[in-house]
Design an enzyme around this catalytic site. Structure first.
Site, PDB file in Angstrom:
ATOM      1  N   HIS A 163       0.820  -1.208   0.000  1.00  0.00           N
ATOM      2  CA  HIS A 163       0.000   0.000   0.000  1.00  0.00           C
ATOM      3  C   HIS A 163       0.858   1.264   0.000  1.00  0.00           C
ATOM      4  O   HIS A 163       0.680   2.152  -0.829  1.00  0.00           O
ATOM      5  CB  HIS A 163      -0.921   0.007   1.221  1.00  0.00           C
ATOM      6  CG  HIS A 163      -1.845   1.176   1.241  1.00  0.00           C
ATOM      7  ND1 HIS A 163      -3.106   1.130   0.708  1.00  0.00           N
ATOM      8  CD2 HIS A 163      -1.676   2.440   1.698  1.00  0.00           C
ATOM      9  CE1 HIS A 163      -3.678   2.314   0.839  1.00  0.00           C
ATOM     10  NE2 HIS A 163      -2.832   3.130   1.443  1.00  0.00           N
TER      11      HIS A 163
ATOM     12  N   HIS B 203       3.190   6.232  -1.862  1.00  0.00           N
ATOM     13  CA  HIS B 203       3.803   7.386  -1.208  1.00  0.00           C
ATOM     14  C   HIS B 203       5.333   7.343  -1.311  1.00  0.00           C
ATOM     15  O   HIS B 203       6.009   7.951  -0.484  1.00  0.00           O
ATOM     16  CB  HIS B 203       3.405   7.429   0.274  1.00  0.00           C
ATOM     17  CG  HIS B 203       1.937   7.631   0.491  1.00  0.00           C
ATOM     18  ND1 HIS B 203       1.319   8.852   0.307  1.00  0.00           N
ATOM     19  CD2 HIS B 203       0.958   6.776   0.868  1.00  0.00           C
ATOM     20  CE1 HIS B 203       0.032   8.731   0.567  1.00  0.00           C
ATOM     21  NE2 HIS B 203      -0.216   7.483   0.907  1.00  0.00           N
TER      22      HIS B 203
ATOM     23  N   LYS C  22      -4.883  10.723  -8.103  1.00  0.00           N
ATOM     24  CA  LYS C  22      -4.647  10.863  -6.659  1.00  0.00           C
ATOM     25  C   LYS C  22      -4.660  12.364  -6.385  1.00  0.00           C
ATOM     26  O   LYS C  22      -3.722  13.080  -6.756  1.00  0.00           O
ATOM     27  CB  LYS C  22      -3.290  10.250  -6.297  1.00  0.00           C
ATOM     28  CG  LYS C  22      -2.903  10.405  -4.825  1.00  0.00           C
ATOM     29  CD  LYS C  22      -3.101   9.106  -4.075  1.00  0.00           C
ATOM     30  CE  LYS C  22      -2.584   9.203  -2.653  1.00  0.00           C
ATOM     31  NZ  LYS C  22      -2.904   8.008  -1.870  1.00  0.00           N
TER      32      LYS C  22
END
Length: 290
Positions: free
Chosen positions: A161, A177, A223
């Site tokens: 993730h 990220h 995003k």
């Protein structure tokens, strides 16, 4: 975790130790060059349209020889193709992939950054002093598979993730990220950088900032904003978020710390004994409010 200044001060101290020990961090302007371009606009939740305020990629240059020559980076990059992006699709982990996970953890354990984090966590009685047991703890936090989508099998883990990225029902980008994955996906035309995010009437970030809030699309999905460290080593991010995860039992933990010149909100979501997500939000840099 207490939101008191005392907790934040102590975390600030240990995270700055990790920062100063992160000798594998890439240097802006020499190891990599970014091109921030325009400030990204508002994107409504669930929308997949974003006006592109950045015609060029975010990364103009990254020293790939250096990426491949540092052991933790090389092992990290090997892990990026081991996951099925869509939630609800079960992950199958081969013995080769298990070995790659272990090699990555082993390589991080050789670094001063992870040794410092381990020592701190042992002192706080949050981690076993035995290195093999600590590696098992890291494995469970970052690599143990769990259900993110209730309809299928074990389809996610913290590492996938946070560092690789996932898509939800083909509508939404989750996670992603990490600057190395961002660069590699951008290079392969999977990521389209739309611009940096900053609050209205605030200063724009600098191209040597090591933390940015970005807007981008990945595999055609937008995003609206994602916080990322830029240039830091994989071991620094894993160490930092492991500390925050273990120092709290809350479902969601948010702490404000000052690391180097950056005032950051560090956010960690718990998924049982594993990380659900973790990311930085840049609040200000060099006393500039962003």
């Amino acid at each position: 975790m207490s939101r008191s200044q005392k907790a934040d001060r102590e975390l600030t101290e240990v995270l700055n130790q990790l920062w100063s020990l992160d000798t594998n961090r890439f240097k802006p302007g020499s190891d990599y060059i970014i091109n921030l371009q325009g400030r990204a606009g508002y994107v409504a939740q669930g929308s997949n349209y974003a006006r592109d305020k950045a015609r060029a990629p975010l990364f103009s240059y990254v020293n790939e020889e250096k990426l491949k020559s540092i052991e933790t980076y090389a092992h990290f990059i090997n892990l990026l193709d081991n996951y099925e992006a869509s939630t609800g699709v079960s992950e199958t982990v081969t013995s080769e992939e298990l070995q790659e996970n272990r090699l990555f953890i082993d390589s991080m354990m050789e670094t001063e950054v992870m040794k410092c984090a381990h020592k701190y966590l042992v002192g706080k009685r949050q981690s076993p002093s035995n290195p093999a047991q600590f590696k098992k703890q890291l494995y469970d936090i970052w690599f143990r598979l769990y259900h993110r989508d209730r309809s299928g099998g074990a389809d996610s883990c913290g590492f996938e993730h946070v560092f690789v990225g996932e898509t939800k029902y083909g509508h939404e980008v989750m996670g992603l990220h990490n600057w190395i994955q961002f660069y590699l996906q951008e290079k392969h035309d999977h990521v389209d950088y739309k611009g940096y995010k900053a609050r209205d009437n605030k200063d724009s970030p600098d191209e040597d900032d090591h933390v940015l809030n970005l807007q981008f699309s990945w595999k055609g999905l937008v995003k609206p904003v994602g916080g990322s460290f830029i240039g830091v080593s994989p071991e620094f991010e894993v160490a930092l978020f492991t500390i925050i995860f273990l120092m709290s039992t809350e479902k969601t933990t948010s702490v404000v710390v000052k690391v180097d010149e950056y005032v950051l909100e560090l956010v960690v979501y718990r998924h049982g004994r594993s990380i659900g997500t973790s990311f930085p939000k840049l609040l200000s840099s060099n006393n500039r409010d962003l």
